[in-house]
Design a protein around this motif. Structure first.
Motif, PDB file in Angstrom:
ATOM      1  N   UNK A   1       0.853  -1.172   0.000  1.00 36.72           N
ATOM      2  CA  UNK A   1       0.000   0.000   0.000  1.00 36.72           C
ATOM      3  C   UNK A   1       0.895   1.230   0.000  1.00 36.72           C
ATOM      4  N   UNK A   2       0.513   2.245  -0.741  1.00 37.12           N
ATOM      5  CA  UNK A   2       1.294   3.471  -0.793  1.00 37.12           C
ATOM      6  C   UNK A   2       0.646   4.547   0.086  1.00 37.12           C
ATOM      7  N   UNK A   3       1.473   5.211   0.872  1.00 36.83           N
ATOM      8  CA  UNK A   3       1.014   6.353   1.664  1.00 36.83           C
ATOM      9  C   UNK A   3       1.681   7.607   1.118  1.00 36.83           C
ATOM     10  N   UNK A   4       0.897   8.493   0.531  1.00 37.32           N
ATOM     11  CA  UNK A   4       1.444   9.726  -0.044  1.00 37.32           C
ATOM     12  C   UNK A   4       1.800  10.725   1.051  1.00 37.32           C
ATOM     13  N   UNK A   5       2.661  11.665   0.704  1.00 38.90           N
ATOM     14  CA  UNK A   5       3.049  12.700   1.666  1.00 38.90           C
ATOM     15  C   UNK A   5       2.019  13.819   1.678  1.00 38.90           C
ATOM     16  N   UNK A   6       1.764  14.318   2.881  1.00 38.52           N
ATOM     17  CA  UNK A   6       0.793  15.395   3.076  1.00 38.52           C
ATOM     18  C   UNK A   6       1.502  16.585   3.701  1.00 38.52           C
ATOM     19  N   UNK A   7       1.445  17.716   3.015  1.00 33.10           N
ATOM     20  CA  UNK A   7       2.048  18.949   3.532  1.00 33.10           C
ATOM     21  C   UNK A   7       1.121  19.508   4.614  1.00 33.10           C
ATOM     22  N   UNK A   8       1.537  19.376   5.856  1.00 37.50           N
ATOM     23  CA  UNK A   8       0.670  19.744   6.986  1.00 37.50           C
ATOM     24  C   UNK A   8       0.354  21.230   6.996  1.00 37.50           C
ATOM     25  N   UNK A   9       1.354  22.043   6.721  1.00 39.69           N
ATOM     26  CA  UNK A   9       1.138  23.488   6.745  1.00 39.69           C
ATOM     27  C   UNK A   9       0.319  23.948   5.546  1.00 39.69           C
ATOM     28  N   UNK A  10       0.649  23.412   4.376  1.00 38.78           N
ATOM     29  CA  UNK A  10      -0.073  23.814   3.163  1.00 38.78           C
ATOM     30  C   UNK A  10      -1.354  23.043   2.939  1.00 38.78           C
TER      31      UNK A  10
ATOM     32  N   UNK B   1       3.202  12.657   7.036  1.00 36.95           N
ATOM     33  CA  UNK B   1       3.175  14.098   7.272  1.00 36.95           C
ATOM     34  C   UNK B   1       4.494  14.774   6.934  1.00 36.95           C
ATOM     35  N   UNK B   2       4.412  15.930   6.276  1.00 35.62           N
ATOM     36  CA  UNK B   2       5.608  16.695   5.916  1.00 35.62           C
ATOM     37  C   UNK B   2       5.571  18.069   6.572  1.00 35.62           C
ATOM     38  N   UNK B   3       6.662  18.392   7.253  1.00 34.05           N
ATOM     39  CA  UNK B   3       6.900  19.716   7.820  1.00 34.05           C
ATOM     40  C   UNK B   3       8.343  20.099   7.555  1.00 34.05           C
ATOM     41  N   UNK B   4       8.615  21.372   7.511  1.00 33.36           N
ATOM     42  CA  UNK B   4      10.014  21.792   7.395  1.00 33.36           C
ATOM     43  C   UNK B   4      10.814  21.326   8.596  1.00 33.36           C
ATOM     44  N   UNK B   5      10.118  21.204   9.729  1.00 28.48           N
ATOM     45  CA  UNK B   5      10.791  20.789  10.962  1.00 28.48           C
ATOM     46  C   UNK B   5      11.073  19.290  10.992  1.00 28.48           C
ATOM     47  N   UNK B   6      10.536  18.543  10.036  1.00 32.24           N
ATOM     48  CA  UNK B   6      10.748  17.102  10.001  1.00 32.24           C
ATOM     49  C   UNK B   6       9.502  16.350   9.584  1.00 32.24           C
ATOM     50  N   UNK B   7       9.660  15.055   9.382  1.00 34.10           N
ATOM     51  CA  UNK B   7       8.556  14.221   8.947  1.00 34.10           C
ATOM     52  C   UNK B   7       7.739  13.741  10.151  1.00 34.10           C
ATOM     53  N   UNK B   8       6.442  13.579   9.907  1.00 35.55           N
ATOM     54  CA  UNK B   8       5.539  12.943  10.867  1.00 35.55           C
ATOM     55  C   UNK B   8       5.191  11.581  10.264  1.00 35.55           C
ATOM     56  N   UNK B   9       5.363  10.516  11.040  1.00 39.02           N
ATOM     57  CA  UNK B   9       5.148   9.181  10.471  1.00 39.02           C
ATOM     58  C   UNK B   9       3.789   9.063   9.805  1.00 39.02           C
ATOM     59  N   UNK B  10       2.719   9.454  10.532  1.00 34.31           N
ATOM     60  CA  UNK B  10       1.386   9.288   9.970  1.00 34.31           C
ATOM     61  C   UNK B  10       0.475  10.469  10.290  1.00 34.31           C
ATOM     62  N   UNK B  11      -0.290  10.849   9.270  1.00 39.10           N
ATOM     63  CA  UNK B  11      -1.434  11.743   9.458  1.00 39.10           C
ATOM     64  C   UNK B  11      -2.655  10.882   9.157  1.00 39.10           C
ATOM     65  N   UNK B  12      -3.414  10.541  10.196  1.00 38.98           N
ATOM     66  CA  UNK B  12      -4.571   9.659  10.048  1.00 38.98           C
ATOM     67  C   UNK B  12      -5.846  10.483  10.100  1.00 38.98           C
ATOM     68  N   UNK B  13      -6.614  10.456   9.008  1.00 40.03           N
ATOM     69  CA  UNK B  13      -7.829  11.267   8.905  1.00 40.03           C
ATOM     70  C   UNK B  13      -9.056  10.376   8.851  1.00 40.03           C
ATOM     71  N   UNK B  14     -10.067  10.708   9.659  1.00 44.78           N
ATOM     72  CA  UNK B  14     -11.304   9.937   9.686  1.00 44.78           C
ATOM     73  C   UNK B  14     -12.385  10.559   8.842  1.00 44.78           C
ATOM     74  N   UNK B  15     -13.462   9.831   8.647  1.00 37.54           N
ATOM     75  CA  UNK B  15     -14.559  10.300   7.797  1.00 37.54           C
ATOM     76  C   UNK B  15     -15.333  11.451   8.413  1.00 37.54           C
ATOM     77  N   UNK B  16     -15.207  11.640   9.730  1.00 33.33           N
ATOM     78  CA  UNK B  16     -15.959  12.691  10.403  1.00 33.33           C
ATOM     79  C   UNK B  16     -15.140  13.957  10.622  1.00 33.33           C
ATOM     80  N   UNK B  17     -13.998  14.049   9.948  1.00 25.92           N
ATOM     81  CA  UNK B  17     -13.182  15.246  10.061  1.00 25.92           C
ATOM     82  C   UNK B  17     -12.110  15.182  11.129  1.00 25.92           C
TER      83      UNK B  17
END
Length: 427
Positions: free
Chosen positions: A287-296, A347-363
């Motif tokens: 399974x592929x997990x794409x990078x998510x720019x947390x700030x943007x 998760x992507x930040x200038x300060x470093x990577x976050x292993x996972x950004x987990x988002x649910x269906x309810x926001x």
């Protein structure tokens, strides 16, 4: 038969609707057994067994059937005169044009249809177009750790398990939760292997056979039947699979894979490598997990990570080595988050990577770091620093194997991984 309640509930919620229920997932993760569980539930609810019809497409009974018209007429003949029959089709992906037969049965008969498949091509764009809006996919994985405990017959104590908690197993032996987790991490969660204490030789032989079946039958043979000439080099396919397996949890790009192949005397183009990776994804190996720019708040096109379907398969491919615990833990957490219904990104930040950004269906959203230990000051700072710099108020969590740890640091929750995986601690 050990009930896997999540999947049975999902099937039951769509029972007796016009929707075709499609169970997908890697070979031997339990799809055929899930059909049998559904059959048994129907009988238990009072449905006469004479209304249940199973078509095991890999059985000699259906050997040679490759035409959807023949499949349609065989099914139609069997259910003739039966009021509201239930049809179970197991491993349909090898029947060319199967979707036409299934759609016609859905339209022509008052029936309830359930199917399984071990390749994502089963629901490719052209197929989805034909039965668009008329099917529901139920993705199935190998066992989570909590399910693994069920299969081992673990009798769990009330309250917080703790990794040192002693549990009694189905064979009346005793083990600590941590030792069971060590078994799970090493040998994975294929149901067949999870009913007794694992033996390395048995597990390795079973997974080797499974892997060869996926490569030869579900990828190479399938591509040949589709008339494609892209996926033809078995050695290249296995090299790419080995690369992805060795690099679970690492940022990966097509360019990097092509470069590594070239260094090892297996030159290939970006387009070819991309096609081979897609075939591995379609077979549910990765399974592929794409990078998510947390700030943007936007997905990034490069630098994603790949996770394997099962750590037992990973250890078979890359060797049972004790120095890779961190990445195995990350892979297990990724698969658990997917099981729990979250959309998972890196998760992507200038300060470093976050292993996972987990988002649910309810926001809801969780930012998660995974680490074997954070007892040293250096490691603790490495894991906590990126989380401190996230500019929103969604929960931030570190999952660790440490048994003794603070539960909160600067508003960041710290949870034992085993407690999380067994449901003793929630995100």
């Amino acid at each position: 038969m050990i009930i896997r309640q999540k999947y049975l509930d999902a099937l039951t919620s769509f029972q007796d609707t016009d929707l075709v229920k499609v169970i997908t997932g890697i070979r031997r993760c339990g799809k055929s057994t899930m059909l049998e569980m559904m059959r048994q539930k129907l009988v238990g609810d009072g449905v006469d067994p004479s209304r249940l019809f199973t078509f095991k497409m890999e059985s000699m009974e259906f050997d040679g059937i490759e035409d959807y018209r023949e499949l349609y007429h065989i099914a139609l003949d069997r259910i003739k005169g039966v009021e509201h029959p239930y049809l179970f089709f197991d491993e349909l992906q090898n029947i060319e044009g199967w979707e036409k037969a299934i759609n016609s049965l859905r339209v022509d008969c008052d029936c309830d249809i359930y199917i399984t498949g071990s390749n994502a091509f089963l629901l490719s764009s052209e197929i989805a177009t034909l039965i668009s809006g008329r099917y529901v996919e139920i993705p199935m994985q190998t066992l989570t750790f909590s399910e693994y405990l069920d299969f081992r017959g673990a009798s769990l104590p009330e309250g917080d398990l703790g990794s040192s908690g002693v549990v009694q197993l189905g064979d009346r032996s005793f083990a600590t939760t941590k030792s069971l987790f060590t078994d799970f991490m090493a040998y994975g969660g294929f149901p067949y292997l999870a009913t007794k204490k694992p033996e390395k030789a048995v597990c390795s032989a079973y997974i080797r056979d499974l892997y060869q079946t996926i490569v030869v039958r579900d990828i190479l043979a399938r591509e040949k039947r589709r008339g494609h000439k892209t996926i033809t080099d078995r050695k290249l396919l296995e090299r790419i699979c080995l690369y992805l397996s060795d690099n679970i949890g690492n940022k990966t790009s097509i360019n990097k894979i092509v470069g590594t192949l070239k260094e090892n005397g297996a030159a290939s183009s970006n387009k070819t490598v991309d096609s081979y990776i897609e075939a591995l994804l379609e077979a549910y190996l990765f399974t592929r997990a794409d990078r998510f720019d947390i700030k943007g708040r936007a997905l990034l096109a490069t630098g994603g990570k790949y996770y394997i379907c099962d750590t037992g398969l990973r250890n078979h491919l890359n060797g049972y080595r004790g120095s890779d615990t961190g990445r195995l833990l990350e892979n297990i957490v990724h698969n658990q988050l997917v099981f729990d219904g979250y959309t998972v990104h890196v998760g992507h930040l200038r300060a470093g990577e976050i292993d996972f950004v987990a988002s649910g269906n309810s926001g809801e959203r969780f930012y998660i770091q995974v680490t074997e230990t954070m007892l040293s000051e250096e490691t603790r700072e490495r894991e906590l620093a990126p989380l401190r710099k996230i500019p929103d108020e969604f929960p931030k969590i570190v999952l660790t194997l440490d048994e003794v740890h603070p539960t909160d640091e600067d508003g960041i929750r710290i949870i034992n991984i085993i407690d999380y995986l067994t449901g003793s601690a929630e995100l």
